[in-house]
Design a protein around this motif. Sequence first.
Motif, PDB file in Angstrom:
ATOM      1  N   LYS A   4       5.497   7.118  -4.704  1.00  0.00           N
ATOM      2  CA  LYS A   4       4.973   7.723  -3.481  1.00  0.00           C
ATOM      3  C   LYS A   4       3.606   7.137  -3.126  1.00  0.00           C
ATOM      4  CE  LYS A   4       6.969  12.325  -2.852  1.00  0.00           C
ATOM      5  NZ  LYS A   4       6.624  13.742  -2.640  1.00  0.00           N
ATOM      6  N   LYS A   5       3.390   6.919  -1.838  1.00  0.00           N
ATOM      7  CA  LYS A   5       2.066   6.548  -1.372  1.00  0.00           C
ATOM      8  C   LYS A   5       1.142   7.739  -1.555  1.00  0.00           C
ATOM      9  CE  LYS A   5       3.583   3.206   2.109  1.00  0.00           C
ATOM     10  NZ  LYS A   5       3.572   2.845   3.543  1.00  0.00           N
ATOM     11  N   LYS A   6      -0.129   7.454  -1.840  1.00  0.00           N
ATOM     12  CA  LYS A   6      -1.091   8.526  -2.057  1.00  0.00           C
ATOM     13  C   LYS A   6      -2.186   8.467  -0.995  1.00  0.00           C
ATOM     14  CE  LYS A   6      -0.362   8.894  -7.037  1.00  0.00           C
ATOM     15  NZ  LYS A   6      -0.998   8.933  -8.381  1.00  0.00           N
ATOM     16  N   MET A   7      -2.677   9.640  -0.633  1.00  0.00           N
ATOM     17  CA  MET A   7      -3.736   9.700   0.375  1.00  0.00           C
ATOM     18  C   MET A   7      -4.656  10.879   0.088  1.00  0.00           C
ATOM     19  SD  MET A   7      -3.292   9.943   4.506  1.00  0.00           S
ATOM     20  CE  MET A   7      -4.681   9.725   5.603  1.00  0.00           C
ATOM     21  N   ALA A   8      -5.939  10.608   0.051  1.00  0.00           N
ATOM     22  CA  ALA A   8      -6.926  11.671  -0.130  1.00  0.00           C
ATOM     23  C   ALA A   8      -7.267  12.274   1.223  1.00  0.00           C
ATOM     24  CB  ALA A   8      -8.184  11.114  -0.784  1.00  0.00           C
ATOM     25  N   THR A  28       0.295  16.910   7.734  1.00  0.00           N
ATOM     26  CA  THR A  28       0.725  16.169   6.546  1.00  0.00           C
ATOM     27  C   THR A  28       2.104  16.587   6.052  1.00  0.00           C
ATOM     28  OG1 THR A  28      -0.515  17.729   5.152  1.00  0.00           O
ATOM     29  CG2 THR A  28      -1.628  15.679   5.775  1.00  0.00           C
ATOM     30  N   VAL A  34       4.707  10.987   1.200  1.00  0.00           N
ATOM     31  CA  VAL A  34       3.315  10.691   0.851  1.00  0.00           C
ATOM     32  C   VAL A  34       2.764  11.831  -0.005  1.00  0.00           C
ATOM     33  CG1 VAL A  34       0.993  10.213   1.729  1.00  0.00           C
ATOM     34  CG2 VAL A  34       3.003   9.430   3.014  1.00  0.00           C
ATOM     35  N   GLU A  35       2.048  11.476  -1.061  1.00  0.00           N
ATOM     36  CA  GLU A  35       1.423  12.480  -1.932  1.00  0.00           C
ATOM     37  C   GLU A  35      -0.019  12.676  -1.471  1.00  0.00           C
ATOM     38  OE1 GLU A  35       0.020  12.871  -6.572  1.00  0.00           O
ATOM     39  OE2 GLU A  35       1.869  11.755  -6.138  1.00  0.00           O
ATOM     40  N   PHE A  36      -0.322  13.855  -0.953  1.00  0.00           N
ATOM     41  CA  PHE A  36      -1.657  14.120  -0.420  1.00  0.00           C
ATOM     42  C   PHE A  36      -2.509  14.862  -1.454  1.00  0.00           C
ATOM     43  CE2 PHE A  36       1.030  13.736   3.354  1.00  0.00           C
ATOM     44  CZ  PHE A  36       0.292  12.837   4.102  1.00  0.00           C
ATOM     45  N   ASP A  37      -3.734  14.391  -1.599  1.00  0.00           N
ATOM     46  CA  ASP A  37      -4.703  15.029  -2.501  1.00  0.00           C
ATOM     47  C   ASP A  37      -5.744  15.723  -1.628  1.00  0.00           C
ATOM     48  OD1 ASP A  37      -6.442  15.781  -4.494  1.00  0.00           O
ATOM     49  OD2 ASP A  37      -7.336  13.783  -4.718  1.00  0.00           O
TER      50      ASP A  37
END
Length: 271
Positions: A4-8, A28, A34-37
């Motif tokens: 998964k793509k990650k995004m802060a 989101t 997408v993995e959101f932080d």
Amino acid sequence: MDVKKKMAVFIISDSIGETAYNLATAATVQFPDVEFDYQRFPLTKTTSLLAGILEQAKRADAFIVHTLVGKGLAAYVNKFCAENQLCVLDGMSKLIQTISSKTGTTPLLQAGRNHKLNKTYFSRIEALEFAVTYDDGKDPTGFLKADIVLLGVSRTSKTPLSLYLANKNYKVANLPLVPQTRIPEELWQVDPKKIFGLTNDPQVLNNIRRERLVTYGLNPETNYSNLNNIEAELAFAEKLYHKIGCLVINVSNKSIEETATLITESLPLNH
């Protein structure tokens, strides 16, 4: 296996940050791959605090969502993001500026105005207390005082729906339906337009009840989860709804929010 793509996502507010968080997650959720932080920074009311947060955001190449209204704070963030090629969503200042321009009035620019202890706040607390007091038919007199009465067999979301509607300032009472159980006399005195019958698909209800039993460490094969018994319960409920003449809502493929909207939009206009 796909990674998964990650995004802060940095969520910044000079109040509690609920609006900014809801705004961010509403967008989101449309990107399940997408993995959101999420990192939340509430009550950020000075540029010195913002400076440290923005440096963190720069290192993380974060997407910034903010609802800053304090004087100069939004402009400070927006300028930093422009200078450092950071993506930013300003959820407040343009809206405030537009209203100010349209009305010819000056905004207060005070953080947390919508969380003040006003009449609406106390009304919501009263509605929540009402929902707890008259949950599960504990006191049938609640049906006569309620704005909304919810009926349904076990596991048709009566209680969470009651609490959600209470947060919208509606006084809600609910009654669990079990075949061969006496229906309180008070229910027949309520305007049918304020009563809503909740139902579900038998197989969906079967799965929900089995999972609930497993969660409690119990045997999932019981009368409570038996498909034939569930179908009998639903038939009993449907017959009652028809007799009352209330609106029936199948909750099987609906979120709490969707069901609540159907209910509130169907209420008599003089609520």
